[in-house]
Design a protein around this motif. Structure first.
Motif, short mmCIF file in Angstrom:
data_model
loop_
_atom_site.label_atom_id
_atom_site.label_comp_id
_atom_site.label_asym_id
_atom_site.label_seq_id
_atom_site.Cartn_x
_atom_site.Cartn_y
_atom_site.Cartn_z
N GLN A 52 8.23 -14.53 -7.79
CA GLN A 52 8.18 -13.13 -7.35
C GLN A 52 7.37 -12.29 -8.32
O GLN A 52 6.54 -11.47 -7.92
CB GLN A 52 9.59 -12.58 -7.22
N PHE A 53 7.56 -12.57 -9.61
CA PHE A 53 6.81 -11.81 -10.60
C PHE A 53 5.31 -12.04 -10.41
O PHE A 53 4.51 -11.11 -10.43
CB PHE A 53 7.23 -12.23 -12.01
N VAL A 54 4.96 -13.30 -10.22
CA VAL A 54 3.54 -13.64 -10.06
C VAL A 54 2.96 -12.97 -8.82
O VAL A 54 1.83 -12.48 -8.83
CB VAL A 54 3.35 -15.16 -10.01
N SER A 55 3.76 -12.93 -7.76
CA SER A 55 3.25 -12.32 -6.53
C SER A 55 3.01 -10.82 -6.73
O SER A 55 2.18 -10.21 -6.07
CB SER A 55 4.21 -12.55 -5.37
N GLN A 56 3.74 -10.24 -7.65
CA GLN A 56 3.55 -8.81 -7.95
C GLN A 56 2.33 -8.57 -8.82
O GLN A 56 1.86 -7.45 -8.95
CB GLN A 56 4.78 -8.29 -8.71
N LEU A 57 1.88 -9.62 -9.46
CA LEU A 57 0.89 -9.46 -10.52
C LEU A 57 -0.39 -8.74 -10.10
O LEU A 57 -0.83 -7.84 -10.80
CB LEU A 57 0.59 -10.82 -11.15
N PRO A 58 -0.98 -9.11 -8.97
CA PRO A 58 -2.23 -8.43 -8.60
C PRO A 58 -2.03 -6.92 -8.47
O PRO A 58 -2.84 -6.14 -8.97
CB PRO A 58 -2.58 -9.04 -7.24
N HIS A 59 -0.95 -6.56 -7.84
CA HIS A 59 -0.60 -5.16 -7.69
C HIS A 59 -0.48 -4.48 -9.05
O HIS A 59 -1.04 -3.41 -9.30
CB HIS A 59 0.74 -5.11 -6.93
N MET A 60 0.21 -5.15 -9.95
CA MET A 60 0.43 -4.59 -11.27
C MET A 60 -0.86 -4.49 -12.05
O MET A 60 -1.10 -3.54 -12.79
CB MET A 60 1.45 -5.44 -12.04
N GLN A 61 -1.69 -5.49 -11.89
CA GLN A 61 -2.95 -5.46 -12.63
C GLN A 61 -3.85 -4.36 -12.11
O GLN A 61 -4.57 -3.71 -12.88
CB GLN A 61 -3.64 -6.82 -12.56
N ALA A 62 -3.81 -4.17 -10.81
CA ALA A 62 -4.61 -3.06 -10.25
C ALA A 62 -4.11 -1.74 -10.82
O ALA A 62 -4.90 -0.88 -11.21
CB ALA A 62 -4.50 -3.06 -8.73
N ALA A 63 -2.80 -1.61 -10.88
CA ALA A 63 -2.22 -0.38 -11.41
C ALA A 63 -2.61 -0.20 -12.88
O ALA A 63 -2.95 0.89 -13.32
CB ALA A 63 -0.70 -0.42 -11.27
N ARG A 64 -2.58 -1.30 -13.61
CA ARG A 64 -2.93 -1.21 -15.02
C ARG A 64 -4.39 -0.82 -15.19
O ARG A 64 -4.75 0.03 -16.00
CB ARG A 64 -2.70 -2.56 -15.71
N SER A 65 -5.22 -1.43 -14.35
CA SER A 65 -6.64 -1.15 -14.46
C SER A 65 -6.93 0.30 -14.11
O SER A 65 -7.73 0.98 -14.75
CB SER A 65 -7.38 -2.12 -13.54
N SER A 66 -6.24 0.79 -13.08
CA SER A 66 -6.39 2.18 -12.69
C SER A 66 -5.94 3.09 -13.83
O SER A 66 -6.60 4.09 -14.16
CB SER A 66 -5.56 2.40 -11.42
N LYS A 109 -1.81 -0.98 -1.64
CA LYS A 109 -1.15 -0.30 -0.53
C LYS A 109 -0.35 -1.27 0.31
O LYS A 109 0.25 -0.89 1.30
CB LYS A 109 -2.21 0.36 0.35
N GLY A 110 -0.43 -2.54 -0.05
CA GLY A 110 0.34 -3.53 0.68
C GLY A 110 -0.25 -3.87 2.02
O GLY A 110 0.44 -4.25 2.95
N LYS A 111 -1.58 -3.71 2.17
CA LYS A 111 -2.20 -4.05 3.44
C LYS A 111 -3.21 -5.17 3.24
O LYS A 111 -3.63 -5.47 2.13
CB LYS A 111 -2.90 -2.83 4.04
N ALA A 112 -3.63 -5.72 4.35
CA ALA A 112 -4.58 -6.82 4.25
C ALA A 112 -5.95 -6.31 3.85
O ALA A 112 -6.26 -5.14 4.02
CB ALA A 112 -4.66 -7.53 5.59
N LYS A 113 -6.77 -7.21 3.36
CA LYS A 113 -8.14 -6.85 2.99
C LYS A 113 -8.91 -6.36 4.20
O LYS A 113 -8.62 -6.73 5.32
CB LYS A 113 -8.86 -8.08 2.45
N GLY A 114 -9.92 -5.56 3.91
CA GLY A 114 -10.87 -5.22 4.97
C GLY A 114 -10.43 -4.10 5.88
O GLY A 114 -10.97 -3.92 6.95
N GLY A 115 -9.44 -3.32 5.47
CA GLY A 115 -9.12 -2.11 6.21
C GLY A 115 -8.29 -2.38 7.45
O GLY A 115 -7.35 -3.16 7.43
N LEU A 116 -8.72 -1.80 8.55
CA LEU A 116 -7.88 -1.81 9.74
C LEU A 116 -7.92 -3.12 10.50
O LEU A 116 -8.95 -3.77 10.57
CB LEU A 116 -8.36 -0.71 10.69
N PRO A 117 -6.81 -3.47 11.12
CA PRO A 117 -6.85 -4.64 11.99
C PRO A 117 -7.72 -4.35 13.22
O PRO A 117 -7.85 -3.21 13.65
CB PRO A 117 -5.39 -4.85 12.38
#
Lengths: 600, 477
Positions: free
Chosen positions: A336-350, B100-108
């Motif tokens: 679960q932690f790993v799945s969160q990672l991209p999100h967290m890294q984006a937040a960190r980068s921002s 945002k928790g959505k898929a790549k590439g914008g809208l379906p």
């Protein structure tokens, strides 16, 4: 890429999709493989509509920048010019066509005019004998470009100069057309309010165009409850003041164009391991700024003095999230932690990016020069010593400060004094001409025509009355937890936004006297809706107003409107449209007459 | 225009309180956190937000692609070569969508369709120009359209034979119907026709009563660069000052300096407002003078009498004065290169002259000249005079031109306000002034503290020690 456009009160992605569809339709008209030759200016605004992938899907294989000589070789069936309707660009196209014919006679030529075709341009092509070489000559109506979930811009740079200085109403015609198109997508707007000559003109044209299309009833349920048209020259003061919101300061200092900002690279070089990138560091760092970035959406409208706190709060949250890894013990938890990672890294980068930007800005806002300038601005806006020659301005001239900065301050003094005494005006003019050159006579003449830097015509200065009635100066502006729009300029409440606020509540009838002191008529129009399209309003449901700034709007004004939208008891949400996003420097720059500023 | 006291006041008064950072620096806190997180996790930079090419444009954007294809066609002459692979740009899409928790590439895709459905029936279609083939359309004009129909067709981007509007009356009704469309494009098209087929006199007269058309006509002339017609028009309308300025503006596009001077001279007789007329005359006089200075200086340079310098041509007046202060400071007032002569000719204010000369002579390290600026000759001999700007500004200018401490302290000493004087003296290391002031104030504590700031074993330290040990001084603390 554009998901954030649909996150607002009004789904502006509909507009973007409409624009994309038009583009596809046009591209498909030119069957076969294509090369696009770009008027470079257009790549920015188009970037807000489409990416290269969309063009490629429609067989665009090559893209070039428009320049004299021959179009670079490309094995395609069609060559399409994407250009603004300007004569100097026509001459380049003519040159392209002449150089081309001898080499590849089999390629078809097309022109796509953005945002409108021009008979004058076609005339030029005809005179040069190349009009017949084009298979398609079309227009691509790119009037209102969605820049963010609540923001539309025509990106029409010269609109203010054309309207108010040259009396050319072309941009107003486009505005009216753009609004008609908008109504086609979002329903007829039942109420139109306005203040100013241009506003009146646009409303008239809209109503007229509507009548001409009376046959086709618009059956879409109205999304907007009202439209407010505001002339920029009703409020000349606001753009002159230094914006003090985060986004406003980024624009003041680095300039935001088409949603991008270019920043000095030093602060962003945290780790470019092993790339031996000394020389690469000289390239400016380009960043996209919009509400798709959660952190940016959160901080952009804050007064800059509240940004530090927001950043450090965010930093704590993100640090805590990364610390969580110590608690992840089981496989499931780690997964679960790993799945969160991209999100967290984006937040960190921002966070890293905005910390860097905040550091850059802070270096400037804490400098003595910035503070002195701001002090003088605030004195003028509160009405202190506006009637005599200002020592600080004089001093900055002596130190060869950039002319636009000097002009901003002088214009502000003049506006806050309702014109300057002839003696003071003459003194400033002399100083400018002697220190910067006599040719600036032309610029000062322009500023005088605009009412920005002018002699006092009546002995009565009505600015203090306007300031007091509209409460333009708030002594105790709260920058951290604002309770009034004046936080965006740390004390000054933008006049344009006060007018908007007062229109919503209690209505303009309460400020008739002040409205008369401001230039141009104020008015109200109703547009009939077909039966059955009247909105049934739920209790407590907010109304939506589209505020259209004719001649430009600043980021700080946008921030103030967003603040009003978010007010709990406000009852009104705002969508903002404008001819162009401006700041004092770009605005004054557009009024200058100098070879350097005349670039296409 | 302002007295010195105003000047001092400006620099010492307190400021409005707004927009001030609090004591704790939160940006710094955020920076620390960012750096910490970087240490905590080995981060893969490739996944950061959006990808950017070295040109600074995001990968996949239009401006990026333009540059990419241009580069690739340069490298492969034939140009059939690979276009940038779209797979590459896919990988460059932003992580913000993940955010945002959505898929790549914008809208379906589904949403696309629903929008399009709405659009197909919407009246927006009405405004979109119809496809047409000009190769075909420019030939066949048989129909006989009314002015209104013609305007409407023009508005829709269709070809219209305007030639059939022959009489003045027909032409004017065509113009009026064009005006009522409000479409500048249509109005301009009709104006082009009228300009070609009507005499100027008639055209100007008719335009005078049609302000909208007039504005578009002026705009059109501006755009096509038909300066002459434009000037005639403004003249006919009695807008002479505007015409004069427009003509004056021409000088910006003249590159040859002698021609530019001659042109400016010819502008002198134009009907400017009294005020502008004086400025244009100054402009001409300045360029004329610059050409004279330039000619003599070039000669002197060739003869080795003067070092090579940047051209003085087309510099603003103050910069020209500075140039003369550098190169011709001691020339007699009668000489056209003399700063005093320039000052006289252009009536430069005392303050401007003083500041410019001060900065220039300081940069040349000509300290006697600097000193002389503060003297005035009276019949009794030399007297010290009050400069036209505050001594604080004087010190500021000197310091920017890296004046040595011995020079600076003379002027720091002249600052009247004691508090300001001492802070300036500390800032510029004018130890003597500081020490003497503390002595006069009998401030032992400050003196002891200041001892730490002067060099060890220096003359200043000795002087402080002497004073501190001096039993005659009755210290107040």
């Amino acid at each position: 890429m554009a998901a954030h456009l649909s996150s607002g009160r009004v789904n502006l992605n509909i507009l973007r999709e409409a624009a994309r569809k038009e583009l596809r339709v046009f591209l498909d008209k030119c069957a076969g493989s294509k090369a696009i030759v770009w008027d470079e200016y257009l790549t920015g605004p188009f970037g807000l509509i489409a990416q290269y992938s969309l063009l490629k899907e429609h067989e665009v294989e090559k893209m070039f920048t428009l320049k004299s000589g021959r179009v670079p070789p490309a094995d395609v069936k069609n060559v399409i010019f994407f250009v603004r309707p300007r004569l100097e660009l026509m001459d380049i196209i003519v040159d392209n066509v002449f150089s081309e014919d001898k080499l590849h006679s089999s390629r078809d030529f097309h022109i796509l005019f953005v945002p409108r075709r021009s008979l004058l341009c076609e005339q030029r092509l005809k005179e040069q004998g190349v009009l017949g070489s084009f298979v398609n000559i079309e227009e691509y109506i790119l009037d209102l470009i969605p820049c963010d979930s609540d923001l539309l811009s025509m990106e029409y740079e010269s609109a203010f100069r054309e309207c108010y200085l040259e009396n050319d109403q072309t941009s107003l015609y486009h505005t009216a057309k753009g609004l008609i198109n908008l109504q086609a997508l979002y329903g007829t707007i039942p109420q139109i309010y306005g203040k100013g000559e241009c506003a009146r003109h646009v409303a008239n044209m809209m109503l007229r165009m509507k009548r001409e299309f009376a046959g086709s009833q618009n059956q879409i349920l109205p999304v907007f409850d009202s439209l407010l048209l505001l002339d920029r020259n009703v409020d000349l003061l606001t753009p002159l003041a230094t914006q003090l919101t985060y986004e406003g300061l980024i624009d003041e200092i680095y300039g935001i164009t088409n949603g991008y900002v270019k920043l000095p690279p030093e602060k962003f070089a945290e780790k470019k391991q092993g790339e031996g990138s000394k020389d690469l560091l000289t390239e400016r760092k380009k960043l996209q700024l919009n509400s798709a970035e959660e952190l940016y959406a959160e901080i952009r409208d804050k007064n800059f003095n509240a940004v530090g706190a927001a950043l450090s709060k965010k930093a704590k949250i993100i640090s805590a999230a990364f610390e969580e890894r110590h608690n992840a013990k089981t496989v499931v938890e780690i997964k679960q932690f790993v799945s969160q990672l991209p999100h967290m890294q984006a937040a960190r980068s921002s966070l890293a990016n905005h910390t860097s930007i905040a550091e850059l800005i802070k270096e400037i806002t804490t400098s003595e020069a910035f503070f002195d300038n701001l002090t003088v601005e605030q004195e003028f806006m509160t009405g202190i010593d506006t009637d005599k020659v200002n020592t600080y301005i004089e001093d900055r001239i002596a130190q060869k400060e950039k002319l636009t900065k000097i002009l901003r301050l002088m214009c502000m003094q003049s506006v806050c004094n309702n014109g300057l005494k002839q003696k003071v005006l003459d003194y400033y003019k002399r100083e400018i001409f002697q220190a910067y050159g006599y040719e600036h006579m032309l610029t000062l003449n322009n500023l005088e025509k605009m009412g920005l830097f002018k002699p006092q015509t009546s002995s009565r200065n009505n600015y203090p009355t306007i300031r007091k009635t509209l409460k333009l100066w708030m002594e105790d502006a709260n920058e951290q937890n604002p309770n009034d729009i004046s936080y965006v300029y740390s004390g000054y409440a933008p006049l344009s936004i006060r007018l908007t606020q007062l229109l919503a509540r209690p209505g303009w009838r309460s400020i008739e006297e002040v409205l008369k002191m401001l230039p141009g008529p104020h008015f109200e129009e109703r547009q009939q809706l077909p039966g059955g399209l009247h909105k049934k309003r739920h209790q407590g449901e907010n109304r939506t107003t589209l505020v259209f700034f004719l001649g430009g709007v600043t980021y700080a004004e946008i921030a103030a409107l967003r603040f009003l939208s978010q007010m709990e008891d406000g009852g009104m949400e705002y969508v903002i449209a404008t001819t162009k996003l401006i700041n004092g420097t770009s605005w004054i720059g557009s009024l200058m007459d100098h070879p350097a500023s005349k670039a296409p | 225009m302002k007295s010195n006291t105003d000047d001092e006041e400006f620099w010492t008064r307190s400021r409005l309180g707004a927009f001030d950072f609090g004591p704790e620096d939160e940006v710094k806190e955020s920076r620390q956190a960012v750096n910490q997180i970087s240490h905590m996790v080995e981060l893969n930079n490739d996944d950061d937000m959006q990808k950017f090419s070295w040109s600074g444009d995001p990968v996949g954007s239009i401006s990026w692609s333009v540059r990419e294809t241009e580069l690739s066609s340069q490298s492969t002459e034939k140009g059939v070569a690979d276009t940038p692979s779209i797979i590459k740009s896919n990988s460059g899409y932003s992580l913000t969508s993940l955010f945002k928790g959505k898929a790549k590439g914008g809208l379906p895709e589904k949403n696309f369709l629903s929008f399009s459905d709405v659009l197909d029936d919407s009246p927006a279609r009405l405004h979109t120009a119809e496809i047409r083939n000009p190769k075909f359309e420019y030939k066949d004009f048989t129909s006989d359209w009314s002015p209104e129909e013609s305007s409407r067709r023009l508005q829709q981007g269709k070809a219209v034979p305007l030639e059939k509007f022959r009489s003045l009356r027909d032409k004017l009704s065509l113009l009026d119907s064009a005006i009522s469309t409000n479409d500048g494009n249509v109005i301009t098209a009709v104006l082009i026709h009228l300009k070609r087929t009507l005499s100027r006199e008639v055209l100007f007269r008719e335009l005078a009563s049609r302000p909208t058309a007039l504005r578009h006509f002026i705009q059109y002339l501006n755009e096509t660069g038909e300066q002459k017609v434009l000037l005639q028009l403004l003249g006919a309308l009695g807008r002479t000052e505007e015409a004069a300025l427009l003509q004056y503006k021409e000088h910006l596009s003249i590159t040859d300096d002698n021609k530019r001077r001659d042109f400016l001279k010819s502008c002198l007789r134009l009907p400017f407002s009294a005020e502008d007329s004086a400025h244009v005359e100054d402009h001409f006089t300045l360029l004329e003078r610059q050409l004279m200075i330039q000619a003599t200086d070039r000669q002197a340079e060739c003869g080795g009498k003067l070092p090579k310098r940047a051209s003085v041509l087309n510099m603003p007046l103050i910069a020209t004065l500075a140039y003369c202060c550098f190169n011709h400071y001691s020339k007699p007032e009668g000489n056209f290169s003399s700063p005093l002569n320039i000052r006289q000719t252009f009536k430069i204010t005392e303050k401007q002259y003083f500041m410019t000369a001060l900065a220039a002579r300081a940069e040349m390290k000509a300290w006697p000249d600097v000193d002389a600026l503060f003297n005035s000759r009276k019949w009794l001999g030399l007297t010290r005079k009050k400069p036209p700007l505050s001594f604080q500004r004087v010190v500021d200018i000197l310091q920017k031109n890296s004046a040595p401490t011995q020079v600076l302290q003379d002027y720091v000493a002249m600052v009247e306000d004691a508090e300001l004087r001492i802070s300036l003296a500390q800032k510029h290391n004018c130890h003597d002034i500081v020490i003497n002031m503390y002595r006069d104030q009998k401030d032992r504590q400050q003196m002891i503290r200041y001892r730490g700031k002067v060099g060890r074993g220096s003359a200043e330290e000795r002087k402080i020690d002497e004073l501190l040990n001096n039993m005659q001084i009755r210290w107040k603390n």
